[in-house]
Structures are given as structure tokens and as C-alpha cells.
Design a protein around this motif. Structure first.
Motif, mmCIF file in Angstrom:
data_model
loop_
_atom_site.group_PDB
_atom_site.id
_atom_site.type_symbol
_atom_site.label_atom_id
_atom_site.label_comp_id
_atom_site.label_asym_id
_atom_site.label_seq_id
_atom_site.Cartn_x
_atom_site.Cartn_y
_atom_site.Cartn_z
ATOM 1 N N GLU A 149 2.434 -5.925 -3.771
ATOM 2 C CA GLU A 149 2.990 -6.005 -2.416
ATOM 3 C C GLU A 149 4.491 -5.734 -2.427
ATOM 4 O OE1 GLU A 149 0.198 -9.179 -0.054
ATOM 5 O OE2 GLU A 149 1.429 -9.953 -1.701
ATOM 6 N N ILE A 150 5.175 -6.247 -3.430
ATOM 7 C CA ILE A 150 6.611 -5.979 -3.556
ATOM 8 C C ILE A 150 6.839 -4.480 -3.731
ATOM 9 C CG2 ILE A 150 8.642 -6.301 -5.035
ATOM 10 C CD1 ILE A 150 7.513 -9.162 -5.567
ATOM 11 N N ARG A 151 6.056 -3.852 -4.618
ATOM 12 C CA ARG A 151 6.178 -2.406 -4.807
ATOM 13 C C ARG A 151 5.956 -1.667 -3.500
ATOM 14 N NH1 ARG A 151 1.326 0.403 -7.018
ATOM 15 N NH2 ARG A 151 0.828 0.063 -4.844
ATOM 16 N N ASP A 152 4.929 -2.059 -2.760
ATOM 17 C CA ASP A 152 4.601 -1.383 -1.506
ATOM 18 C C ASP A 152 5.681 -1.588 -0.441
ATOM 19 O OD1 ASP A 152 2.294 -0.538 -2.754
ATOM 20 O OD2 ASP A 152 0.981 -1.969 -1.724
ATOM 21 N N ILE A 153 6.236 -2.791 -0.368
ATOM 22 C CA ILE A 153 7.321 -3.063 0.578
ATOM 23 C C ILE A 153 8.515 -2.178 0.245
ATOM 24 C CG2 ILE A 153 9.060 -4.782 1.249
ATOM 25 C CD1 ILE A 153 6.747 -6.888 0.999
ATOM 26 N N PHE A 154 8.871 -2.121 -1.041
ATOM 27 C CA PHE A 154 10.027 -1.323 -1.436
ATOM 28 C C PHE A 154 9.763 0.176 -1.275
ATOM 29 C CE2 PHE A 154 11.760 -5.212 -2.890
ATOM 30 C CZ PHE A 154 13.127 -5.020 -2.937
ATOM 31 N N PHE A 155 8.527 0.601 -1.451
ATOM 32 C CA PHE A 155 8.190 2.004 -1.222
ATOM 33 C C PHE A 155 8.429 2.361 0.243
ATOM 34 C CE2 PHE A 155 5.070 5.137 0.227
ATOM 35 C CZ PHE A 155 5.510 6.237 -0.484
ATOM 36 N N LEU A 156 7.880 1.541 1.150
ATOM 37 C CA LEU A 156 8.079 1.804 2.580
ATOM 38 C C LEU A 156 9.555 1.729 2.949
ATOM 39 C CD1 LEU A 156 5.088 -0.142 4.142
ATOM 40 C CD2 LEU A 156 5.405 2.335 4.039
ATOM 41 N N ARG A 157 10.230 0.724 2.414
ATOM 42 C CA ARG A 157 11.652 0.578 2.715
ATOM 43 C C ARG A 157 12.444 1.788 2.226
ATOM 44 N NH1 ARG A 157 15.594 -3.711 0.036
ATOM 45 N NH2 ARG A 157 17.496 -2.702 0.730
ATOM 46 N N SER A 158 12.135 2.259 1.020
ATOM 47 C CA SER A 158 12.889 3.409 0.489
ATOM 48 C C SER A 158 12.670 4.654 1.344
ATOM 49 C CB SER A 158 12.531 3.683 -0.969
ATOM 50 O OG SER A 158 11.261 4.270 -1.099
ATOM 51 N N ARG A 159 11.462 4.849 1.846
ATOM 52 C CA ARG A 159 11.186 6.012 2.683
ATOM 53 C C ARG A 159 11.895 5.874 4.030
ATOM 54 N NH1 ARG A 159 11.194 9.329 -0.431
ATOM 55 N NH2 ARG A 159 12.325 7.642 -1.322
ATOM 56 N N LEU A 160 11.846 4.679 4.626
ATOM 57 C CA LEU A 160 12.516 4.478 5.904
ATOM 58 C C LEU A 160 14.032 4.549 5.760
ATOM 59 C CD1 LEU A 160 10.328 1.658 7.517
ATOM 60 C CD2 LEU A 160 10.271 4.128 7.943
ATOM 61 N N GLU A 161 14.557 4.027 4.654
ATOM 62 C CA GLU A 161 16.001 4.123 4.430
ATOM 63 C C GLU A 161 16.417 5.571 4.205
ATOM 64 O OE1 GLU A 161 18.510 1.403 2.798
ATOM 65 O OE2 GLU A 161 17.206 -0.327 3.084
ATOM 66 N N ARG A 162 15.549 6.368 3.596
ATOM 67 C CA ARG A 162 15.859 7.792 3.439
ATOM 68 C C ARG A 162 15.951 8.463 4.811
ATOM 69 N NH1 ARG A 162 16.301 11.909 -0.022
ATOM 70 N NH2 ARG A 162 15.604 13.966 0.651
ATOM 71 N N ILE A 163 14.997 8.159 5.673
ATOM 72 C CA ILE A 163 15.019 8.714 7.023
ATOM 73 C C ILE A 163 16.297 8.275 7.738
ATOM 74 C CG2 ILE A 163 13.905 8.647 9.297
ATOM 75 C CD1 ILE A 163 11.197 8.379 7.688
ATOM 76 N N ARG A 171 12.983 -5.710 8.929
ATOM 77 C CA ARG A 171 11.753 -6.506 8.769
ATOM 78 C C ARG A 171 11.270 -6.455 7.328
ATOM 79 N NH1 ARG A 171 6.454 -6.400 8.498
ATOM 80 N NH2 ARG A 171 6.295 -4.146 8.461
ATOM 81 N N LEU A 172 11.311 -5.273 6.732
ATOM 82 C CA LEU A 172 10.893 -5.145 5.330
ATOM 83 C C LEU A 172 11.847 -5.886 4.397
ATOM 84 C CD1 LEU A 172 9.801 -1.404 5.364
ATOM 85 C CD2 LEU A 172 8.300 -3.408 5.182
ATOM 86 N N ILE A 173 13.120 -5.877 4.727
ATOM 87 C CA ILE A 173 14.095 -6.631 3.936
ATOM 88 C C ILE A 173 13.789 -8.121 4.022
ATOM 89 C CG2 ILE A 173 16.533 -7.317 3.811
ATOM 90 C CD1 ILE A 173 17.208 -4.370 4.608
ATOM 91 N N VAL A 174 13.482 -8.606 5.223
ATOM 92 C CA VAL A 174 13.148 -10.018 5.389
ATOM 93 C C VAL A 174 11.890 -10.372 4.603
ATOM 94 C CG1 VAL A 174 12.351 -11.732 7.090
ATOM 95 C CG2 VAL A 174 14.334 -10.306 7.594
ATOM 96 N N LEU A 175 10.902 -9.486 4.607
ATOM 97 C CA LEU A 175 9.676 -9.741 3.844
ATOM 98 C C LEU A 175 9.963 -9.975 2.367
ATOM 99 C CD1 LEU A 175 6.913 -7.310 5.178
ATOM 100 C CD2 LEU A 175 6.870 -9.804 5.163
ATOM 101 N N SER A 176 10.939 -9.267 1.844
ATOM 102 C CA SER A 176 11.261 -9.428 0.430
ATOM 103 C C SER A 176 12.341 -10.488 0.214
ATOM 104 C CB SER A 176 11.708 -8.090 -0.166
ATOM 105 O OG SER A 176 12.907 -7.650 0.447
ATOM 106 N N GLY A 177 12.689 -11.209 1.272
ATOM 107 C CA GLY A 177 13.760 -12.202 1.225
ATOM 108 C C GLY A 177 13.704 -13.187 0.082
ATOM 109 N N GLY A 229 6.459 -12.704 8.457
ATOM 110 C CA GLY A 229 5.738 -12.593 7.203
ATOM 111 C C GLY A 229 6.308 -13.447 6.090
ATOM 112 N N SER A 230 7.312 -14.256 6.378
ATOM 113 C CA SER A 230 7.940 -15.077 5.348
ATOM 114 C C SER A 230 7.181 -16.374 5.084
ATOM 115 C CB SER A 230 9.377 -15.422 5.741
ATOM 116 O OG SER A 230 10.131 -14.254 5.876
ATOM 117 N N VAL A 231 6.404 -16.812 6.076
ATOM 118 C CA VAL A 231 5.671 -18.073 5.992
ATOM 119 C C VAL A 231 4.231 -17.827 6.409
ATOM 120 C CG1 VAL A 231 5.465 -20.355 7.067
ATOM 121 C CG2 VAL A 231 7.702 -19.510 6.382
ATOM 122 N N VAL A 232 3.302 -18.515 5.742
ATOM 123 C CA VAL A 232 1.893 -18.473 6.125
ATOM 124 C C VAL A 232 1.519 -19.880 6.568
ATOM 125 C CG1 VAL A 232 -0.459 -18.063 5.331
ATOM 126 C CG2 VAL A 232 1.404 -16.653 4.462
#
Length: 185
Positions: free
Chosen positions: A31-45, A105-111, A12-15
Motif C-alpha cells: 500500500e505504501i508503494r502504491d500510495i507513493f506511485f500515485l503521488r509521484s505521478r500526480l506530483e509529476r503532473i 490526501r496521499l501525503i496524509v495517508l502516508s502520514g 484514511g488515517s484511522v479505521v
């Protein structure tokens, strides 16, 4: 080069645009907000799963990585790698490879935007302070603080990025993020 671009496209880093070539994926503020939302939930798990499996050897390893980060003023590939190794200790302790891969993967997306944090002295201090809090919570056997700090670590990054790159929309998106988090907990 083609293989590298294909890998970056898969992440997802290149189109890849026909007849125009590959371009860096430009993320919107939402999209940044949504990536970080998913990341925060997965990191909590991951933090919940890892907590009971983080032992003194893990804590010492985290402390050593933290010392290395504090000792160096250089912002380079090694510093980024050391920071990621710190968090990978938690992901490994969670014992779920799929979860760890998805967080990465989510971290890379926000790279493209996350590297800005490594060059900002104030943000770097906040990040290192968060690491200290995680280590202290583990040493004190304080599960609740460990989980709260894990979430705040990601949330502080989101606030920094939105305020740096999207100052007009930042506060609205931060409020929406907080509402999203509150609605599922």
C-alpha cells in the motif's frame, strides 16, 4: 473528539471498528508503494503544469523556506509545516486545486510513516538537497532537471520508508515501483 476521528477516518488515517473504537490505519508495504506511485505521478503532473508559472517571486519564497528549514535543527510541527509550504508553492503554480488536494490526501495517508524522515538526519539532508536541486533547476530554467528532481524527491522518500519499515520486502517493492513508472512513460 468524534468529529476529529471522523475527519481522520475520511482521510484514511484511522479505521473505526465497531465495539473496539478507532485505530490508526496500518499500511502494508504494498500500500505504501502504491500510495507513493500515485503521488509521484500526480506530483509529476503538478510539476509539468507548474513549471511555466513559477516566477522569481516563487523561487525567492522557496529559497526563504529552504533557509528556514536549514537554519533549524528542531523537528517539530513548524518544520513539517515549512516543508509542506515549500511544496505547496509548486502545487499552487500548477493551477489545479483538485490535483493539489489529491496530492495532499496521499501525503496524509502516508502520514504515520513520513514523519520518520523529519527525525532522520541523513534523510533530512537528502530532502533539503532535493529542494536545492529544484530551486537550481528553476533558476537555470532547466525544465527536464526540474521534472526529474521532482520525481526523485518522492522516489527517495519511498525507498527510505520501505527500507526503514519493511527491509525484507523493500528491494522487491522498489523494483516493482520502477517497473510501474517505466511502463507508463
Amino acid at each position: 473528539i468524534r468529529e476529529s476521528l471522523r475527519i481522520l477516518e475520511d482521510r484514511g488515517s484511522v479505521v473505526n471498528h465497531s465495539n473496539k473504537g478507532a485505530m490508526v490505519n496500518d499500511l502494508s508495504a504494498k500500500e505504501i508503494r502504491d500510495i507513493f506511485f500515485l503521488r509521484s505521478r500526480l506530483e509529476r503532473i503538478a510539476s509539468i503544469l507548474a513549471y511555466d508559472h513559477l516566477y522569481q517571486t516563487n523561487i525567492r519564497e522557496m529559497e526563504n523556506l529552504q533557509k528556514s528549514l536549514r537554519k533549524s535543527d528542531r523537528i517539530d510541527f513548524e518544520a513539517v509545516k515549512t516543508h509542506e509550504e515549500f511544496h505547496e508553492i509548486i502545487y499552487r503554480a500548477a493551477g489545479n486545486e483538485v490535483l493539489a488536494k489529491e496530492i495532499k490526501r496521499l501525503i496524509v495517508l502516508s502520514g504515520p510513516i513520513r514523519y520518520r524522515a523529519y527525525i532522520s538526519p541523513s534523510r533530512r539532508n537528502i530532502t533539503l538537497g532535493g529542494h536545492d536541486e529544484l530551486i537550481n533547476a528553476l533558476r537555470d530554467k532547466d525544465r527536464q532537471t526540474f521534472l526529474e528532481v521532482s520525481h526523485n524527491h518522492v522516489f527517495e522518500s519511498l525507498k527510505f520508508y520501505l527500507r526503514s519499515f519493511y527491509p525484507i520486502d523493500a528491494e522487491k517493492l522498489i523494483d516493482e515501483y520502477e517497473q510501474m513508472v517505466a511502463s507508463i512513460f
